[in-house]
Design a protein around this motif. Structure first.
Motif, PDB file in Angstrom:
ATOM      1  N   LEU A 118       0.815  -1.215   0.000  1.00  0.00           N
ATOM      2  CA  LEU A 118       0.000   0.000   0.000  1.00  0.00           C
ATOM      3  C   LEU A 118       0.850   1.266   0.000  1.00  0.00           C
ATOM      4  O   LEU A 118       0.370   2.339  -0.386  1.00  0.00           O
ATOM      5  CB  LEU A 118      -0.939   0.005   1.212  1.00  0.00           C
ATOM      6  CG  LEU A 118      -2.088  -1.013   1.167  1.00  0.00           C
ATOM      7  CD1 LEU A 118      -2.786  -1.083   2.514  1.00  0.00           C
ATOM      8  CD2 LEU A 118      -3.078  -0.661   0.065  1.00  0.00           C
ATOM      9  N   ASP A 121       2.527   3.560  -5.037  1.00  0.00           N
ATOM     10  CA  ASP A 121       1.467   4.364  -5.639  1.00  0.00           C
ATOM     11  C   ASP A 121       0.433   3.512  -6.363  1.00  0.00           C
ATOM     12  O   ASP A 121      -0.751   3.872  -6.413  1.00  0.00           O
ATOM     13  CB  ASP A 121       2.072   5.370  -6.617  1.00  0.00           C
ATOM     14  CG  ASP A 121       3.009   6.348  -5.927  1.00  0.00           C
ATOM     15  OD1 ASP A 121       2.579   6.963  -4.930  1.00  0.00           O
ATOM     16  OD2 ASP A 121       4.169   6.483  -6.363  1.00  0.00           O
ATOM     17  N   LYS A 153      -5.701   4.617   2.490  1.00  0.00           N
ATOM     18  CA  LYS A 153      -5.792   4.341   1.064  1.00  0.00           C
ATOM     19  C   LYS A 153      -7.030   3.553   0.645  1.00  0.00           C
ATOM     20  O   LYS A 153      -7.316   3.455  -0.548  1.00  0.00           O
ATOM     21  CB  LYS A 153      -4.541   3.577   0.613  1.00  0.00           C
ATOM     22  CG  LYS A 153      -3.256   4.401   0.732  1.00  0.00           C
ATOM     23  CD  LYS A 153      -2.262   4.023  -0.332  1.00  0.00           C
ATOM     24  CE  LYS A 153      -1.087   4.972  -0.352  1.00  0.00           C
ATOM     25  NZ  LYS A 153      -0.186   4.719  -1.482  1.00  0.00           N
TER      26      LYS A 153
END
Length: 209
Positions: A118, A121, A153
């Motif tokens: 994670l 990118d 994210k």
């Protein structure tokens, strides 16, 4: 073209795209020394490309069975600074890296490998083999900040499945839940990653990536 000599990893160059292949038997588990070696490779690539230039870095496993199965958990018994000297700086290096980064998840991605992935990118996952799973809640394992990247994210419901339920995602599920950006057949994975890398490498030229 290879860049430098490293322990348990290899760096190959495809024009402005560098591919770091993790090759630490048996499952690319990360300890402080290995994290520092990956950081060294990342910094060497950064220097090789130079400031405000095009470029991208792909991190892949060396086979179709494992990408990485997390941390060497027993290291903390003899080295209380293992995470602060190794794993955390590795995540910070990736998060603050001046070039796009792609995690090419060639196989199983377990435990600490999830925040490692994670921190990149982009993520591309093997469509035929491998699970993405963070099982610490089932093992009674915890370290400060373990939930930061999933919560940052991923959608709240997905982060909850990851952190509190230790769900095992197949590639199809991981794509549907937004954990990975693409899935690809094993023999096509590298080419798919290189295509993505070439599409985004120019964005680093402005020096703000």
């Amino acid at each position: 073209m290879a860049l430098g000599e490293y322990t348990n990893l290899r760096v190959d160059r495809y024009d402005q795209v560098f591919v770091i292949t993790l090759a630490k038997a048996p499952e690319n588990r990360i300890n402080a020394k290995y994290a520092q070696e990956i950081i060294r490779a990342l910094r060497d690539i950064e220097q090789e490309l130079g400031p405000d230039s095009e470029g991208c870095v792909i991190t892949k496993g060396n086979d179709e069975k494992f990408w990485c199965t997390g941390l060497e958990l027993d290291e903390i018994d003899t080295n209380p600074f293992a995470n602060s000297d190794g794993f955390f700086p590795l995540l910070a290096t990736l998060l603050d890296y001046p070039f796009p980064t792609i995690a090419l998840l060639t196989g199983h991605t377990f435990g600490g490998a999830c925040p490692f992935a994670l921190a990149h990118d982009y993520r591309i996952m093997n469509s035929s083999r491998g699970f993405f799973s963070m099982p610490p809640v089932n093992l009674g394992v915890h370290f400060p900040g373990i939930g930061f990247l999933p919560r940052l994210k991923l959608r709240p419901q997905v982060a909850r499945k990851m952190l509190l339920e230790a769900h095992r995602w197949t590639s199809k599920e991981a794509y549907e839940d937004g954990i990975v950006d693409e899935i690809a057949e094993p023999k096509e994975m590298l080419e798919v990653a290189l295509k993505k890398a070439r599409a985004v490498q120019g964005r680093a030229k402005m020096g703000v990536y």
